[in-house]
Enzyme design. Structure first.
Site, mmCIF file in Angstrom:
data_model
loop_
_atom_site.group_PDB
_atom_site.id
_atom_site.type_symbol
_atom_site.label_atom_id
_atom_site.label_comp_id
_atom_site.label_asym_id
_atom_site.label_seq_id
_atom_site.Cartn_x
_atom_site.Cartn_y
_atom_site.Cartn_z
ATOM 1 C CG HIS A 245 -3.323 -1.077 -6.932
ATOM 2 N ND1 HIS A 245 -3.774 -0.440 -5.813
ATOM 3 C CD2 HIS A 245 -3.309 -2.399 -6.610
ATOM 4 C CE1 HIS A 245 -4.041 -1.313 -4.862
ATOM 5 N NE2 HIS A 245 -3.761 -2.517 -5.330
ATOM 6 N NE ARG B 139 -4.220 -1.574 0.311
ATOM 7 C CZ ARG B 139 -4.389 -2.612 -0.521
ATOM 8 N NH1 ARG B 139 -3.510 -2.835 -1.477
ATOM 9 N NH2 ARG B 139 -5.424 -3.409 -0.401
HETATM 10 P P1 NAP Z 1 -1.401 -11.110 5.154
HETATM 11 O O1 NAP Z 1 -1.473 -12.568 4.865
HETATM 12 O O2 NAP Z 1 -2.396 -10.522 6.097
HETATM 13 O O3 NAP Z 1 0.073 -10.784 5.667
HETATM 14 C C1 NAP Z 1 0.442 -9.571 6.247
HETATM 15 C C2 NAP Z 1 1.874 -9.669 6.740
HETATM 16 O O4 NAP Z 1 2.235 -8.401 7.323
HETATM 17 C C3 NAP Z 1 2.056 -10.744 7.835
HETATM 18 O O5 NAP Z 1 3.242 -11.453 7.637
HETATM 19 C C4 NAP Z 1 2.154 -9.896 9.113
HETATM 20 O O6 NAP Z 1 2.938 -10.478 10.143
HETATM 21 C C5 NAP Z 1 2.846 -8.662 8.584
HETATM 22 N N1 NAP Z 1 2.665 -7.552 9.507
HETATM 23 C C6 NAP Z 1 1.510 -6.916 9.841
HETATM 24 N N2 NAP Z 1 1.743 -5.975 10.771
HETATM 25 C C7 NAP Z 1 3.075 -6.010 11.025
HETATM 26 C C8 NAP Z 1 3.930 -5.306 11.897
HETATM 27 N N3 NAP Z 1 3.470 -4.355 12.728
HETATM 28 N N4 NAP Z 1 5.256 -5.612 11.909
HETATM 29 C C9 NAP Z 1 5.731 -6.573 11.078
HETATM 30 N N5 NAP Z 1 4.962 -7.299 10.234
HETATM 31 C C10 NAP Z 1 3.651 -7.022 10.219
HETATM 32 O O7 NAP Z 1 -1.542 -10.264 3.826
HETATM 33 P P2 NAP Z 1 -1.279 -10.757 2.320
HETATM 34 O O8 NAP Z 1 -2.469 -11.495 1.813
HETATM 35 O O9 NAP Z 1 0.048 -11.418 2.254
HETATM 36 O O10 NAP Z 1 -1.259 -9.348 1.570
HETATM 37 C C11 NAP Z 1 -0.335 -8.343 1.913
HETATM 38 C C12 NAP Z 1 -0.774 -7.012 1.338
HETATM 39 O O11 NAP Z 1 -0.534 -6.972 -0.058
HETATM 40 C C13 NAP Z 1 -2.279 -6.716 1.427
HETATM 41 O O12 NAP Z 1 -2.629 -6.250 2.715
HETATM 42 C C14 NAP Z 1 -2.466 -5.663 0.375
HETATM 43 O O13 NAP Z 1 -2.275 -4.383 0.951
HETATM 44 C C15 NAP Z 1 -1.325 -5.917 -0.619
HETATM 45 N N6 NAP Z 1 -1.805 -6.349 -1.954
HETATM 46 C C16 NAP Z 1 -1.473 -5.577 -3.029
HETATM 47 C C17 NAP Z 1 -1.842 -5.960 -4.303
HETATM 48 C C18 NAP Z 1 -1.420 -5.194 -5.521
HETATM 49 O O14 NAP Z 1 -1.923 -5.446 -6.607
HETATM 50 N N7 NAP Z 1 -0.490 -4.287 -5.405
HETATM 51 C C19 NAP Z 1 -2.605 -7.129 -4.479
HETATM 52 C C20 NAP Z 1 -2.934 -7.884 -3.359
HETATM 53 C C21 NAP Z 1 -2.520 -7.476 -2.092
HETATM 54 P P3 NAP Z 1 2.505 -11.868 10.851
HETATM 55 O O15 NAP Z 1 2.714 -12.933 9.789
HETATM 56 O O16 NAP Z 1 3.458 -12.003 11.963
HETATM 57 O O17 NAP Z 1 1.074 -11.736 11.270
HETATM 58 C C1 GLV Z 2 -5.155 -5.249 -3.921
HETATM 59 O O1 GLV Z 2 -4.574 -4.251 -3.670
HETATM 60 C C2 GLV Z 2 -5.592 -6.172 -2.941
HETATM 61 O O2 GLV Z 2 -5.608 -5.851 -1.742
HETATM 62 O O3 GLV Z 2 -5.940 -7.305 -3.355
#
Ligand code: NAP
Ligand code: GLV
Length: 309
Positions: free
Chosen positions: A272, A224
Site C-alpha cells: 500500500h 482497494r
Molecule cells: P474519485 O475521484 O472519487 O474517483 C472514483 C472513480 O471511480 C470515478 O471515476 C467514478 O466514476 C468511478 N466509479 C465509482 N463507482 C463506479 C461504478 N459503480 N462503476 C464505474 N465507475 C465507478 O477517486 P480518486 O481520488 O481518483 O481515488 C480512487 C481510489 O484510489 C480511492 O478511492 C482509493 O481507494 C485509492 N487510492 C489508493 C492509494 C494507494 O496508495 N494505493 C492512494 C490513494 C488512493 P465517475 O467519475 O463516473 O463518478
Molecule cells: C490511500 O489508500 C488513500 O486512500 O489515499
C-alpha cells in the site's frame, strides 16, 4: 473546541506536530484521549473503530487521511449530516501517477522477466509490442484515474478508461456503466484499477471480468483490495489467462504472512505504497478545510455519502 486525530497504524507524532504547526493554539488530541466529547469539533482519521464519531455531538467534519473514504463510510453508526471530506492533494496525485507509469512500463517491456533471466545468467531479449499497440485500461476516471490515463496516453499507449458516468477526455477512449464494461475490458492488455470502493464496485474484478481481458493481460490494483476476488485472480494467473499482477492493496492489511498472495510466483506485492499520504501537505489541507467549515462554507471535497465516494 478540539480536533481529534485518530490513526490505526503508524506513528502519530508527525501528524500531531503537523496539525499543531498549521493550527497553533488549537486543542489537538490523539485518540483515545478525546477529552470532553462535546468539545470535539473535527476528526481526522484512518480506519476508526465503528461508532466512534457518534459520541461527539458537535462534530462539524470528518477528514479522511487518504483519497479514499470507504474506511469512513463503512461505519453504520456515522452521525448523519456531518460532512466527510476526502483528501485531495497534488503530492498524492503525482505519486500515484508515477506508480502506475512505473508498473505499466515494467510489464509492457517485460522487465519482470529480466529478474528471472539474470538468475539463470541468460542473455536474452524479451520481445514487446510498439507502445501504441499496447492497450492500457484504467478503471475509474476520477481524480487519480484521469491523471493516470492522460499521462499514459501522452507516453503513446492506447488508453481507455471506464467510469460510472460518461466522460470525454482527449486521447482516452471513454467507456461508462455496466453495459460498456465488457468492451472496455476486451481492449485492456494492462488493466489498472483506480475505482473508489463502494457496494457496486466491491468484488468487481472477479473471474467473469478477468476472463474478458485479453489472454496474457496484466493487472495492477492500486485502489482497494475489496475490488478483487482473490481466489478468482489466483485461478486466472494459474491458468495463465492473466500473465502477472501487481497488488498494492488488499482486503486485509497488513497482508497476513499466511496469505498465498505473498508467495505466488506471478504476483508482485507492494505494501500500500502507490501513493502515500504526505503529512506536511495533508496537514495544510486539513487546516484549510477546517477554516472553511468554521466560516460556514461548503467543502469542495466533501463526498456524496449516498453515492459512496
Ligand atoms: P474519485 O475521484 O472519487 O474517483 C472514483 C472513480 O471511480 C470515478 O471515476 C467514478 O466514476 C468511478 N466509479 C465509482 N463507482 C463506479 C461504478 N459503480 N462503476 C464505474 N465507475 C465507478 O477517486 P480518486 O481520488 O481518483 O481515488 C480512487 C481510489 O484510489 C480511492 O478511492 C482509493 O481507494 C485509492 N487510492 C489508493 C492509494 C494507494 O496508495 N494505493 C492512494 C490513494 C488512493 P465517475 O467519475 O463516473 O463518478
Ligand atoms: C490511500 O489508500 C488513500 O486512500 O489515499
Amino acid at each position: 473546541m478540539s480536533i481529534l486525530f485518530h490513526i490505526r497504524i503508524g506513528p502519530a507524532d508527525v501528524w500531531i506536530d503537523g496539525l499543531r504547526a498549521e493550527m497553533p493554539g488549537e486543542d489537538i488530541r490523539l485518540w483515545p484521549d478525546a477529552g470532553d466529547p462535546e468539545a470535539v469539533e473535527f476528526a481526522v482519521t484512518w480506519r476508526h473503530p465503528a461508532g466512534l464519531f457518534r459520541q461527539f455531538p458537535n462534530l462539524k467534519g470528518i477528514f479522511s487521511i487518504g483519497a479514499g473514504v470507504d474506511h469512513i463510510l463503512c461505519d453504520p453508526d456515522l452521525p448523519p449530516g456531518v460532512p466527510v471530506i476526502r483528501l485531495v492533494d497534488p503530492v498524492l496525485d503525482s505519486d500515484m501517477t508515477l506508480h502506475v507509469v512505473h508498473r505499466t512500463i515494467h510489464y509492457h517491456r517485460g522487465y519482470h522477466r529480466y529478474l528471472e533471466l539474470q538468475q539463470a545468467a541468460r542473455w536474452e531479449k524479451v520481445p514487446f509490442p510498439e507502445t501504441g499497440e499496447r492497450g492500457v485500461g484504467i478503471m475509474g476516471l476520477g481524480r487519480l484515474g484521469r491523471r493516470a490515463a492522460t499521462t499514459m496516453a501522452s507516453l503513446g499507449f492506447t488508453v481507455a478508461g471506464w467510469s460510472r458516468t460518461a466522460k470525454a477526455i482527449p486521447g482516452v477512449a471513454c467507456f461508462a456503466g455496466d453495459e460498456q464494461l465488457p468492451a472496455f475490458l476486451a481492449r485492456s492488455q494492462i488493466l489498472v484499477c483506480l475505482l473508489s470502493l463502494t457496494p457496486e464496485t466491491t468484488n468487481i474484478v472477479d473471474s467473469k471480468a478477468l476472463m474478458q481481458l485479453p489472454q496474457g493481460a496484466f493487472f495492477i490494483n492500486t485502489a482497494r483490495g475489496g475490488h478483487v476476488v482473490e481466489a478468482d485472480l489466483i485461478a486466472a494467473l494459474d491458468s495463465r489467462h492473466i500473465e502477472r499482477a501487481n497488488l498494492d492493496v488488499f482486503a486485509t492489511e497488513p497482508l497476513p504472512p499466511e496469505s498465498p498472495l505473498w508467495r505466488h510466483p506471478r504476483i508482485d506485492v507492494t505494501p500500500h505504497v502507490a501513493a502515500r499520504v504526505n503529512p506536511r501537505s495533508a496537514c495544510r489541507i486539513f487546516a484549510d478545510g477546517m477554516h472553511r467549515l468554521r466560516a460556514g462554507q461548503p467543502h469542495p471535497d466533501a463526498v456524496d455519502r449516498v453515492r459512496g465516494y
